[in-house]
Design a protein around this motif. Structure first.
Motif, PDB file in Angstrom:
ATOM      1  N   PRO A 182     -19.324  73.384 113.458  1.00 26.25           N
ATOM      2  CA  PRO A 182     -20.050  72.167 113.072  1.00 26.25           C
ATOM      3  C   PRO A 182     -20.051  71.991 111.552  1.00 26.25           C
ATOM      4  O   PRO A 182     -20.345  72.930 110.809  1.00 26.25           O
ATOM      5  CB  PRO A 182     -21.467  72.418 113.609  1.00 26.25           C
ATOM      6  CG  PRO A 182     -21.312  73.437 114.674  1.00 26.25           C
ATOM      7  CD  PRO A 182     -20.181  74.303 114.233  1.00 26.25           C
ATOM      8  N   ALA A 183     -19.700  70.795 111.116  1.00 21.90           N
ATOM      9  CA  ALA A 183     -19.669  70.500 109.680  1.00 21.90           C
ATOM     10  C   ALA A 183     -20.100  69.059 109.458  1.00 21.90           C
ATOM     11  O   ALA A 183     -19.909  68.202 110.323  1.00 21.90           O
ATOM     12  CB  ALA A 183     -18.271  70.729 109.117  1.00 21.90           C
ATOM     13  N   VAL A 184     -20.682  68.794 108.298  1.00 24.82           N
ATOM     14  CA  VAL A 184     -21.104  67.439 107.937  1.00 24.82           C
ATOM     15  C   VAL A 184     -19.911  66.731 107.291  1.00 24.82           C
ATOM     16  O   VAL A 184     -19.382  67.198 106.282  1.00 24.82           O
ATOM     17  CB  VAL A 184     -22.299  67.460 106.975  1.00 24.82           C
ATOM     18  CG1 VAL A 184     -22.709  66.029 106.611  1.00 24.82           C
ATOM     19  CG2 VAL A 184     -23.474  68.211 107.595  1.00 24.82           C
ATOM     20  N   ILE A 185     -19.502  65.598 107.882  1.00 31.37           N
ATOM     21  CA  ILE A 185     -18.324  64.870 107.421  1.00 31.37           C
ATOM     22  C   ILE A 185     -18.745  63.519 106.852  1.00 31.37           C
ATOM     23  O   ILE A 185     -19.531  62.790 107.467  1.00 31.37           O
ATOM     24  CB  ILE A 185     -17.319  64.644 108.570  1.00 31.37           C
ATOM     25  CG1 ILE A 185     -16.952  65.981 109.222  1.00 31.37           C
ATOM     26  CG2 ILE A 185     -16.079  63.928 108.064  1.00 31.37           C
ATOM     27  CD1 ILE A 185     -16.303  66.980 108.306  1.00 31.37           C
ATOM     28  N   GLY A 186     -18.201  63.200 105.669  1.00 25.08           N
ATOM     29  CA  GLY A 186     -18.515  61.917 105.037  1.00 25.08           C
ATOM     30  C   GLY A 186     -17.359  61.428 104.200  1.00 25.08           C
ATOM     31  O   GLY A 186     -16.212  61.865 104.362  1.00 25.08           O
ATOM     32  N   ALA A 187     -17.646  60.533 103.271  1.00 28.67           N
ATOM     33  CA  ALA A 187     -16.611  59.874 102.480  1.00 28.67           C
ATOM     34  C   ALA A 187     -15.821  60.841 101.602  1.00 28.67           C
ATOM     35  O   ALA A 187     -14.651  60.597 101.298  1.00 28.67           O
ATOM     36  CB  ALA A 187     -17.244  58.791 101.612  1.00 28.67           C
ATOM     37  N   SER A 188     -16.430  61.935 101.200  1.00 24.88           N
ATOM     38  CA  SER A 188     -15.741  62.897 100.355  1.00 24.88           C
ATOM     39  C   SER A 188     -15.028  63.974 101.158  1.00 24.88           C
ATOM     40  O   SER A 188     -14.437  64.888 100.590  1.00 24.88           O
ATOM     41  CB  SER A 188     -16.736  63.559  99.386  1.00 24.88           C
ATOM     42  OG  SER A 188     -17.740  64.250 100.114  1.00 24.88           O
ATOM     43  N   GLY A 189     -15.097  63.861 102.491  1.00 21.47           N
ATOM     44  CA  GLY A 189     -14.487  64.860 103.357  1.00 21.47           C
ATOM     45  C   GLY A 189     -15.547  65.768 103.946  1.00 21.47           C
ATOM     46  O   GLY A 189     -16.552  65.298 104.490  1.00 21.47           O
ATOM     47  N   VAL A 190     -15.331  67.072 103.828  1.00 25.58           N
ATOM     48  CA  VAL A 190     -16.287  68.047 104.351  1.00 25.58           C
ATOM     49  C   VAL A 190     -17.383  68.264 103.315  1.00 25.58           C
ATOM     50  O   VAL A 190     -17.135  68.780 102.218  1.00 25.58           O
ATOM     51  CB  VAL A 190     -15.594  69.394 104.667  1.00 25.58           C
ATOM     52  CG1 VAL A 190     -16.599  70.383 105.247  1.00 25.58           C
ATOM     53  CG2 VAL A 190     -14.430  69.182 105.632  1.00 25.58           C
TER      54      VAL A 190
END
Length: 231
Positions: A182-190
């Motif tokens: 599980p990882a938090v994914i957003g505009a900058s990637g991981v």
């Protein structure tokens, strides 16, 4: 594996010659292995490389657990971790239905809920790519939909927790490499990984996955090391 890594190297060199500095999303068999090759060949920051990994496996697990416990899949929080290279590991010790641990369901009603009754879900998941439906490319459509969802989450900076292949160091029994967690994914990637405290049995299963990943990576890069482009 050496032929595969040579193909990856050729394409990565072409990308980097264009001045590419975006986020690389990987959807291919053994995506965590390919992700590490790409990091080595490109010199891209680790957080800019995301393997599809077990994202589909987790979605399937949540859907089937919802059916088993007769609740909406949105109320299921469970993860398939590890890799699709070897059998994924269902993190039962960290699985919840409506905020209640699955293990407590088993303790309160063992005749209705048990690991034995949940095992067919995991078995079906492992056999899914080779089932007849896969011949009609339905499985490929699922991968495409997962890629669309992952891309949307990145573009809209949703910061959603997904089980995707991400780079780790000295975590989950892996010295360094990509593994699906599980990882938090957003505009900058991981953005960050989510800590998981696993049971002894799950840690043992994950150790088998880590070994398979490390062997596959080295099979493609037997005499290489480093992280700079062109290595």
């Amino acid at each position: 594996m050496q032929q595969a890594s040579a193909v990856v190297r050729r394409f990565v060199n072409q990308w980097m010659e264009t001045g590419f500095h975006g986020i690389c999303v990987i959807a291919t068999p053994q995506s965590e292995v390919v992700a590490l090759w790409i990091m080595k060949f490109s010199g891209l920051a680790a957080e800019k490389i995301i393997a599809l990994g077990t994202m589909l496996d987790t979605a399937f697990l949540q859907w089937e657990l919802g059916r088993h416990f007769q609740v909406n899949a949105k109320n299921v929080h469970a993860y398939m971790i590890g890799s699709t290279l070897a059998n994924g590991v269902p993190a039962w010790s960290r699985a919840y239905i409506g905020g209640r641990p699955i293990l407590s369901y088993m303790m309160d009603d063992p005749e209705r809920y048990s690991f034995e009754k949940l095992q067919p879900i995991v078995t079906q998941m492992q056999e899914l790519p080779s089932e007849p439906l896969a011949e009609n490319r339905l499985f490929d459509y699922s991968i495409a939909l997962a890629l669309v969802e992952l891309t949307r989450i990145i573009l809209e900076d949703e910061r959603m927790i997904l089980t995707v292949g991400v780079y780790v160091q000295d975590k989950f029994g892996m010295a360094s490499g990509f593994i699906s967690i599980p990882a938090v994914i957003g505009a900058s990637g991981v953005k960050t990984t989510v800590p998981l405290t696993l049971s002894d049995s799950e840690q043992k299963q994950l150790a088998t996955v880590v070994k398979a990943l490390e062997e596959a990576v080295q099979a493609g890069l037997p005499n290489e090391g480093g992280t700079k482009r062109g290595v």
